[in-house]
Design a protein around this motif. Structure first.
Motif: not given
Length: 373
Positions: A137-143, A168-176, A181-185
């Protein structure tokens, strides 16, 4: 049994950690409570004596031939003095494994020496204002934009967040794709668009750093992607066993410290039979918990600690902490019911252990599934 777990060479490491905690940390600790986090010198000194390099290869400045057992020693010595320094475990037990397991050689060269030396502090950015345990359900996006990711979003309840040089940041790289669709940056805190919010007031753990973070148009180099894109959920769940065992070790050590303090404060006085029975029951309970913890630590070091076993040990140890500290408060009496009293503070500090890393209810669900229920 404990001697089998702690090889003789660990005695020297324990002595170094004990001296550091008693002579350098404890005298300055009250100012950390006021500030809401340890000062920079603490991290550098912890790095100097090897605490922050546990499990890190020697070529990156780590503590040679160290394992999770060394982390157990550190936790026990910190809790022995009733100190809230969980940020150390976040740095070593929770964040460092991601870098050791998934970072490239170039990334390790960049980050591990800084972290092992205390020249940098690391945090894990998961929880959000609208998404706690439910990572999908996270909403932080990485495009992706060329050779950068553009990140927008916010995180909250981030341990080490105010002091962190790396997150170490969890982000949504593919919201669908939900959890797929979660990645770590890995984000440097001086990146434009990275902002720290208010210091969060807490019931306990007053010297432990907890912060809000926000990201607006933050451009993170694509070379800071940890592992493969969209595999972040897999990486996060892979370290859950160690994360939960780390919490369990802390709770077990806190229970033992509380019991020792209560016995010391009642020894030589008029102690009723019911109080004696209560402390005797607590002592047996703590010893049982220790046996469970020690077996789990051996299993982790051997690569055999499974998710349900880690859930079971976290459930037992955190509930044990609550029971034991409560008994000790009852036995010692009114003088302990103050935040300034070590036992009173232990009560406040310990409550969250049944919530973070997965609540007791979630641990029961995991154990029940392992039973086929």
């Amino acid at each position: 049994m404990r001697r089998h777990l702690f090889a003789p060479e660990l005695d020297e490491f324990r002595a170094v950690v004990r001296a550091f905690v008693e002579t350098e940390v404890e005298p300055d600790y009250s100012s950390w409570v006021d500030a809401g986090r340890p000062p920079g010198w603490f991290w550098r000194r912890a790095g100097e004596i090897g605490i922050l390099g546990i499990g890190v290869p020697k070529e990156y400045g780590g503590l040679d031939a160290s394992t999770f057992v060394h982390s157990v020693v550190v936790t026990e010595e910190i809790q022995r003095r009733f100190l809230a320094l969980g940020g150390v475990r976040v740095h070593t037990d929770i964040c460092m494994p991601y870098l050791l397991e998934y970072a490239t050689d170039e990334q390790k060269d960049r980050w591990l020496p800084r972290l092992a030396s205390g020249g940098a502090v690391v945090a894990l950015g998961l929880s959000e204002p609208g998404a706690g345990s439910d990572l999908k359900a996270m909403s932080t996006r990485a495009v992706r934009d060329g050779d950068h990711y553009v990140v927008d979003g916010a995180k909250t309840f981030i341990s080490n967040g105010a002091a962190a040089d790396l997150v170490i940041l969890a982000v949504k790289t593919d919201p669908s794709a939900g959890r797929r669709g979660i990645s770590l940056l890995v984000v440097e805190s001086d990146t434009p668009g990275f902002e720290r919010g208010r210091k969060l007031a807490k019931l306990g753990l007053q010297a432990q750093d907890l912060a809000e973070l926000s990201f607006t148009g933050m451009r993170v180099p694509a070379e800071n992607l940890l592992g493969a894109e969209n595999r972040g959920f897999e990486y996060l769940t892979a370290n859950l066993a160690q994360e939960r065992l780390s919490i369990a070790v802390n709770s077990q050590a806190a229970a033992r410290a509380a019991l020792g303090a209560a016995v010391e404060r009642t020894a030589g006085g008029e102690v009723g039979q019911s109080a004696k029975f209560a402390l005797a029951t607590a002592a047996v309970d703590v010893d049982a918990g220790q046996a469970l913890i020690d077996q789990a630590v051996r299993d982790l070091v051997d690569g055999e600690l499974g998710p349900s076993d880690a859930a079971a040990v976290k459930l037992y140890a955190t509930e044990l902490q609550s029971r034991t500290v409560g008994i000790c408060l009852d036995v010692v009496g009114p003088t302990a019911f103050r935040a300034a009293d070590p036992l009173g503070q232990a009560y406040l500090d310990g409550r969250v252990s049944r919530v973070y890393g997965g609540s007791s209810e979630i641990m029961k669900v995991i154990v029940a599934k392992s039973l086929g229920l």
